[in-house]
Design a protein around this motif. Structure first.
Motif, PDB file in Angstrom:
ATOM      1  N   GLY A  85       0.752  -1.290   0.058  1.00  0.00           N
ATOM      2  CA  GLY A  85      -0.003  -0.035  -0.004  1.00  0.00           C
ATOM      3  C   GLY A  85       0.765   1.190  -0.068  1.00  0.00           C
ATOM      4  O   GLY A  85       0.504   2.208  -0.775  1.00  0.00           O
ATOM      5  N   PRO A  86       1.834   1.560   0.852  1.00  0.00           N
ATOM      6  CA  PRO A  86       2.602   2.643   0.830  1.00  0.00           C
ATOM      7  C   PRO A  86       3.168   3.031  -0.466  1.00  0.00           C
ATOM      8  O   PRO A  86       3.305   4.107  -0.942  1.00  0.00           O
ATOM      9  CB  PRO A  86       3.561   2.421   1.796  1.00  0.00           C
ATOM     10  CG  PRO A  86       2.962   1.440   2.798  1.00  0.00           C
ATOM     11  CD  PRO A  86       2.170   0.481   2.068  1.00  0.00           C
ATOM     12  N   LEU A  87       3.838   2.038  -1.020  1.00  0.00           N
ATOM     13  CA  LEU A  87       4.156   2.248  -2.584  1.00  0.00           C
ATOM     14  C   LEU A  87       3.191   2.674  -3.539  1.00  0.00           C
ATOM     15  O   LEU A  87       3.435   3.453  -4.443  1.00  0.00           O
ATOM     16  CB  LEU A  87       5.106   1.057  -3.141  1.00  0.00           C
ATOM     17  CG  LEU A  87       6.487   0.778  -2.221  1.00  0.00           C
ATOM     18  CD1 LEU A  87       7.022  -0.385  -2.709  1.00  0.00           C
ATOM     19  CD2 LEU A  87       7.503   2.156  -2.712  1.00  0.00           C
ATOM     20  N   VAL A  88       2.364   1.805  -3.430  1.00  0.00           N
ATOM     21  CA  VAL A  88       0.954   2.294  -4.480  1.00  0.00           C
ATOM     22  C   VAL A  88       0.438   3.700  -4.269  1.00  0.00           C
ATOM     23  O   VAL A  88       0.252   4.273  -5.203  1.00  0.00           O
ATOM     24  CB  VAL A  88      -0.350   1.351  -4.099  1.00  0.00           C
ATOM     25  CG1 VAL A  88      -1.424   1.378  -4.843  1.00  0.00           C
ATOM     26  CG2 VAL A  88       0.248  -0.298  -4.597  1.00  0.00           C
ATOM     27  N   GLN A  89       0.554   4.113  -3.027  1.00  0.00           N
ATOM     28  CA  GLN A  89      -0.026   5.437  -2.865  1.00  0.00           C
ATOM     29  C   GLN A  89       0.939   6.559  -3.056  1.00  0.00           C
ATOM     30  O   GLN A  89       0.745   7.593  -3.522  1.00  0.00           O
ATOM     31  CB  GLN A  89      -0.510   5.507  -1.300  1.00  0.00           C
ATOM     32  CG  GLN A  89      -1.722   4.809  -0.922  1.00  0.00           C
ATOM     33  CD  GLN A  89      -3.025   5.108  -1.862  1.00  0.00           C
ATOM     34  OE1 GLN A  89      -3.107   6.305  -2.195  1.00  0.00           O
ATOM     35  NE2 GLN A  89      -3.660   4.286  -2.154  1.00  0.00           N
ATOM     36  N   LEU A  90       2.133   5.962  -2.998  1.00  0.00           N
ATOM     37  CA  LEU A  90       3.431   7.045  -3.247  1.00  0.00           C
ATOM     38  C   LEU A  90       3.412   7.341  -4.779  1.00  0.00           C
ATOM     39  O   LEU A  90       3.450   8.466  -4.994  1.00  0.00           O
ATOM     40  CB  LEU A  90       4.799   6.621  -2.768  1.00  0.00           C
ATOM     41  CG  LEU A  90       6.047   7.335  -3.099  1.00  0.00           C
ATOM     42  CD1 LEU A  90       6.049   8.643  -2.243  1.00  0.00           C
ATOM     43  CD2 LEU A  90       7.230   6.517  -2.665  1.00  0.00           C
ATOM     44  N   TRP A  91       3.401   6.197  -5.421  1.00  0.00           N
ATOM     45  CA  TRP A  91       3.461   6.324  -6.945  1.00  0.00           C
ATOM     46  C   TRP A  91       1.974   6.894  -7.642  1.00  0.00           C
ATOM     47  O   TRP A  91       2.043   7.712  -8.606  1.00  0.00           O
ATOM     48  CB  TRP A  91       3.823   5.070  -7.579  1.00  0.00           C
ATOM     49  CG  TRP A  91       5.293   4.777  -7.425  1.00  0.00           C
ATOM     50  CD1 TRP A  91       6.069   4.173  -6.502  1.00  0.00           C
ATOM     51  CD2 TRP A  91       6.299   4.866  -8.350  1.00  0.00           C
ATOM     52  NE1 TRP A  91       7.220   3.966  -6.704  1.00  0.00           N
ATOM     53  CE2 TRP A  91       7.650   4.301  -7.772  1.00  0.00           C
ATOM     54  CE3 TRP A  91       6.340   5.207  -9.967  1.00  0.00           C
ATOM     55  CZ2 TRP A  91       8.705   4.368  -8.730  1.00  0.00           C
ATOM     56  CZ3 TRP A  91       7.526   5.253 -10.370  1.00  0.00           C
ATOM     57  CH2 TRP A  91       8.551   4.874  -9.971  1.00  0.00           C
TER      58      TRP A  91
END
Length: 307
Positions: free
Chosen positions: A91-97
């Protein structure tokens, strides 16, 4: 009586087809269930049940419904047993990109390294008796996008069977699940089209014939970000924080359960197209095909000869 319905949900157009004495009312209840799934399981809504779990990361456990708990438990199990590609804590990477959203961008490398520390499936703690989920690290976030549609498809088919449906099909955009005999073929098999990567939807490379199976296709050609001549897709390497590097543009897995197809299309995506099919051939009950960036198609053993 057969009824069909198309509905916009979960970021795609869902197609439903079922034969049942009260087919119209059955489809109405099906849509209600899909809307309920979308609301409770969404990682993009803070007020969803999954959103509440993510908001409480590093603070306290959250009790969730049994079906959501079961899917999170399955996703954790798969995350710990596969290499790189499948990770429920992505989730953190999905929301970052934000790839697939209007505000998609290439993040600062320092921000990527910061978010990687939060992508840890081992830090997803589950209490089965209470159906509680606790994310140990603040800023963690579960994202079930790589597995949820398969779970929904399986649940809907089980519901239809329980209601006495004769046959049916559910297409959740790249995820097709069928039951019973197709009314359009003598042997009862369904013909499921495989999307041609990079072309308009509906332009196919061919079709596969299946009965009581799931056909899941994952590709890097729809949800992508193009910046300064480089293209970034939405399937991340949880160790680097960047999209996976592979020669594969599309992978299709045919399985008995749709959730298994979802698992494998993601878990195999960091391999080359040829290697992915080699590994798929080692799995009992699975078939598939992979397409690389030059358009070469690789078939599993059960599909060879259909080229």
């Amino acid at each position: 009586m057969e009824a069909k319905k198309r509905v916009a949900l979960m970021g795609t157009v869902i197609e439903l087809q079922v034969a049942h004495p009260k087919a119209d009312s059955l489809l109405q209840e099906t849509v209600r269930r899909l809307e309920d799934y979308e609301h409770r399981f969404s990682a993009n809504k803070k007020d969803s049940m999954l959103g509440q779990v993510n908001q409480a990361a590093g603070k306290h456990p959250v009790q969730v419904d049994e079906d959501l708990f079961d899917l999170i438990a399955l996703a954790k199990e798969v995350s710990l047993s596969t290499h790189l590609a499948f990770n429920l804590a992505i989730g953190p990477l999905v929301q970052l990109w934000r790839i697939g959203f209007e505000d998609a961008h290439v993040p600062d490398p320092k921000d990527i390294q910061c978010q990687i520390q939060k992508v840890d499936p081992k830090a997803v703690l589950l209490r089965e008796e209470e159906h509680q989920v606790y994310l140990k690290k603040e800023g963690m976030a579960i994202d079930l996008g790589a597995i949820a549609k398969g779970y929904f498809a399986d649940q809907i088919i089980a519901f239809w069977k329980g209601q006495g449906a004769m046959y049916g099909l559910i297409n959740l955009g790249g995820n097709v699940r069928v039951m019973g005999d197709s009314p359009k073929s003598e042997d009862g098999s369904w013909q499921i089209g495989i999307q041609k990567p990079g072309q308009r939807r509906g332009e196919l490379i061919g079709k596969v014939r299946v009965k009581d199976k799931s056909v899941v296709t994952s590709g890097i050609y729809e949800r992508k970000l193009c910046v300064q001549g480089r293209t970034y897709h939405h399937i991340f390497d949880s160790k680097t924080g960047y999209p996976l590097t592979s020669d594969m543009t599309s992978l299709t897995v045919i399985s008995g359960r749709s959730v298994n197809g979802e698992n494998w299309t993601t878990a195999l995506f960091h391999y080359s197209a040829k290697e992915a099919i080699f590994r798929l051939d080692k799995q009992e009950g699975l078939e598939g095909l992979a397409i690389n960036q030059t358009g070469e198609i690789f078939f599993s053993k059960g599909l060879r000869g259909n080229e």
